[in-house]
Structures are given as structure tokens and as C-alpha cells.
Scaffold this active site. Structure first.
Site, mmCIF file in Angstrom:
data_model
loop_
_atom_site.group_PDB
_atom_site.id
_atom_site.type_symbol
_atom_site.label_atom_id
_atom_site.label_comp_id
_atom_site.label_asym_id
_atom_site.label_seq_id
_atom_site.Cartn_x
_atom_site.Cartn_y
_atom_site.Cartn_z
ATOM 1 N N GLU A 110 0.827 -1.218 0.000
ATOM 2 C CA GLU A 110 0.000 0.000 0.000
ATOM 3 C C GLU A 110 0.858 1.264 0.000
ATOM 4 O OE1 GLU A 110 -3.067 0.183 -0.626
ATOM 5 O OE2 GLU A 110 -3.629 -1.908 -0.417
ATOM 6 N N TYR A 159 -7.549 5.641 3.919
ATOM 7 C CA TYR A 159 -7.598 4.594 2.886
ATOM 8 C C TYR A 159 -6.677 3.422 3.253
ATOM 9 C CZ TYR A 159 -6.063 1.812 -0.916
ATOM 10 O OH TYR A 159 -5.710 0.709 -1.634
ATOM 11 N N ASP A 195 -10.615 4.924 -2.425
ATOM 12 C CA ASP A 195 -9.506 5.508 -3.186
ATOM 13 C C ASP A 195 -10.080 6.085 -4.486
ATOM 14 O OD1 ASP A 195 -10.032 3.348 -4.807
ATOM 15 O OD2 ASP A 195 -7.951 2.683 -4.965
#
Ligand code: SF4
Length: 369
Positions: free
Chosen positions: A52, A135, A153
Site C-alpha cells: 500500500e 484509505y 480511493d
């Protein structure tokens, strides 16, 4: 501009409409979603976190080789926590947004020492980590621990705003609140990881920003934007980015088969990366004007010996960095050079981490001396 045809009220949104959305999406994910990436199905919170962080502001295809390199070099958070800063920056080289790398290292060390190597396991404790926003916290919480948090997102904003016809601007506090609430309502609580993956994949492969593949979309029958010809108008943003251009003039001093470089410090882009001598000016200038800039006058450089070696433009979120490169071969190192610089042999340059822009220059020029 979107006509005020419909303003979705997510609170009153039809339950059946929401259930249909989730059912269709999960069916598509189980049957047709062929997007394969190594971090999908991953349950190790460290590797999910790593993927991520790499994917923030980076396309999956570009981030993939970095993910593979990082997981090979640092298979666990302890490996990363004990790594040498320079080595981590070198591996990150080319991804840009170096704050991500700095926060990543700081977080790895924090977890390793303060949390005894145990990755936090609730949405709130994950979000409290450096460099992690709502997120990323939702992604780690759902992918690693199956917790019921919907991710929001760019892909999710697009799918939801088009399907439900929501014209609240996505870059406003209200927009963020509204879309997050809707994402959490739509979540398949029994499989939050699968649901989150599904909606992001649908946005990345079907409901793309330009030319979405509506005919092959599992949501097409009830999609508001498709029915009303608003696909190109949604999602809505309140303001456009103002992008300013900065003009960097790099002078590569060459002496005795060595080049002068310096670590960037201060509160600016590319912190801790190395670069040749930099003179920034509000406009681009040529050699004759460059040697006369106040910070360069002390060097007493000859404009005729300053060789223009090319130009490179790099787009960052709010900036364009236009770099002009020059080389200058010196018999004696100029005394006016800042004391915190280093003279590095050409063949050892690969031991230092440089911004992408500087690398492009080195790749083309330096090794020819
Ligand atoms: S029908 Fe088209 S616009 Fe609507 S969600 Fe699917 S791809 Fe996106």
C-alpha cells in the site's frame, strides 16, 4: 459540468439498490475478475502495508517490481527496521515521493522497537502509524484482519459516483464523509477483503477514468451515469490543481575523475537524496546568465566552459521540475563549493540515491567522461 439532475442522498438511498450493487460486484469478482497481483490474497499485514505504501501515487504496474525487490530484501518488518537508510533509499530510487520512504522506515523501526515487532491490528491503531491515512488503514484492516472497513480511493470514488449518480465533489470534507459512509454501507461484511479488492479492481480495469468498458460492466443495468449520459462528468472535483514550474539548474563539477554531489536537506522535495550543485531560479537561464547569479558569482566560472548537457522535466503533484544540466570540468575544486558536499568517483555513484531527474542525466551523460 454536471447538470443538477440528481443529488444522491446516501442516507435515503434505496436498500435494494445497494444490495444489488454489492451482489453484482461480488459475483463479478468471483467469476470474471482476472486482475492478478502478488499482494492480492496476502494476509501478512507487513507485506500488505508495504504494497500500500508503494502504491500510493504509483500505478500497480510500476509499483510491482519495487514490491518484489523490497519483499526479497526485507522479508519481515525486522529486516526493514534494521536496514541501512542509504540502502533502503537506493531500492526506492525512481518511485518518487520520498516522504513515503522516510515514513515507511520510521514506521518499521517504531513497530520493531516500540511494539516489539507486532503490527497493530485495529483500524484506529493502524491509522495512528506515520504515513497512513484512512484509505491505507481500511485496506490493511480489511485485507490482513478481515475487519469491516470500506476502502475509498480514486477507483472507489469513480465507481460509486457514477453508479449512484453522486455529484458531491470528492475533494471536499463533505464528499469524503459521504463516500466513506456509503463505502461502509455497501461493504460485504462477511468478506470485506474480497469486497474492497473487487471495487478497486472494477475501477482499475472496467470503470476506468477515460473510456470505461460499460458494456462489460456488471453494474451497467442500473448505473446512473450510464443511463443519463454522465459518465464523462462524474466524479466531480471542486478545484483544479494549480501546478507551478520550478527551474533547477544543475552544475556537475568534474575533477580528477570524480564528481561533486551533496545531500538535499531542509523542508523541500527529495529530502536526503543526492544531487550535483543546484542553482534554482524563477526562470530558466543560459550559461552566461547562470554564472552571474549571486550564489555563483564567487565561483568565478567561465560561461564558455559551462557545457549544457540537456534538460529534463518531471511532473510532481503540484509542481513541474524543469531541470537544466551543465557540466564543468575543474583543475582545482572550487573553494566556494559548500562544505557538506562530497567528491565521488564515477564508478561509485551507484552507492548513492538520487532523484529520478538526476538519474536521467547521469544515465545519459556522466559515464561518457
Ligand atoms: S456502467 Fe460504466 S460508468 Fe457505470 S459503473 Fe459500469 S463502467 Fe462505470
Amino acid at each position: 459540468m454536471v447538470q443538477p439532475v440528481y443529488i444522491a442522498n446516501t442516507a435515503k438511498m434505496n436498500k435494494a439498490q445497494q444490495q444489488y450493487f454489492t451482489r453484482q460486484l461480488m459475483h463479478w469478482h468471483a467469476t470474471y475478475n482476472e486482475r492478478s497481483l502478488p499482494w492480492k490474497e496476502e494476509k501478512d499485514p507487513y507485506k500488505i502495508w508495504l504494497s500500500e505504501i508503494i502504491l500510493q501515487q504509483t500505478r500497480a504496474e510500476q509499483g510491482l517490481p519495487y514490491y518484489l525487490r523490497f519483499t526479497a530484501a526485507y522479508p519481515t518488518i525486522q529486516h526493514m527496521a534494521t536496514a541501512d537508510d542509504e540502502e533502503v533509499f537506493r531500492l526506492w530510487q525512481g518511485l518518487g515521493y520520498y516522504n513515503r520512504c522516510r515514513n515507511m522506515l520510521a514506521t518499521a523501526r517504531y513497530i520493531s522497537t516500540e511494539l516489539k515487532g507486532k503490527f497493530p491490528d485495529s483500524y484506529e491503531t493502524i491509522q495512528a502509524l506515520k504515513g497512513i491515512g484512512p484509505y491505507t488503514a481500511a485496506a490493511i484492516a480489511s485485507f490482513a484482519y478481515g475487519l469491516p472497513h470500506g476502502v475509498v480511493d480514486g477507483n472507489v470514488y469513480r465507481v460509486l459516483s457514477r453508479y449512484f449518480g453522486i455529484e458531491t465533489a470528492i475533494d471536499t470534507t463533505q464528499g469524503k464523509k459521504e463516500f466513506t459512509a456509503l463505502a461502509n454501507q455497501l461493504l460485504d461484511k462477511a468478506d470485506s477483503a474480497g469486497y474492497n479488492q473487487a471495487i478497486m479492481d472494477l475501477g482499475a480495469t472496467v470503470c476506468k477514468p477515460a473510456n470505461p468498458d460499460c458494456t462489460n460492466c456488471p453494474l451497467q443495468k442500473k448505473c446512473f451515469a450510464r443511463e443519463n449520459g454522465l459518465v464523462g462528468d462524474l466524479p466531480v472535483k471542486s478545484k483544479k490543481l494549480t501546478v507551478r514550474t520550478r527551474y533547477f539548474h544543475y552544475i556537475l563539477f568534474v575533477h580528477d575523475n570524480k564528481v561533486w554531489i551533496r545531500k538535499r536537506t531542509g523542508n523541500d522535495i527529495w529530502q536526503n537524496l543526492y544531487e550535483p550543485y543546484l542553482a534554482e531560479h524563477e526562470t530558466p537561464v543560459q550559461a552566461a546568465e547562470l554564472v552571474q547569479l549571486p550564489e555563483l558569482r564567487l565561483f568565478r566560472l567561465k560561461a564558455s566552459s559551462l557545457k549544457f548537457a540537456g534538460k529534463h522535466s518531471q511532473r510532481l503533484t503540484h509542481r513541474i521540475i524543469e531541470s537544466h544540466f551543465y557540466t564543468y570540468v575543474v583543475k582545482r575544486p572550487p573553494a566556494a563549493l559548500p562544505q557538506d558536499g562530497l567528491w565521488v568517483p564515477f564508478e561509485q555513484l551507484d552507492k548513492y540515491a538520487f532523484p529520478k531527474t538526476v538519474l536521467s542525466f547521469f544515465g545519459k551523460n556522466v559515464y561518457f567522461y
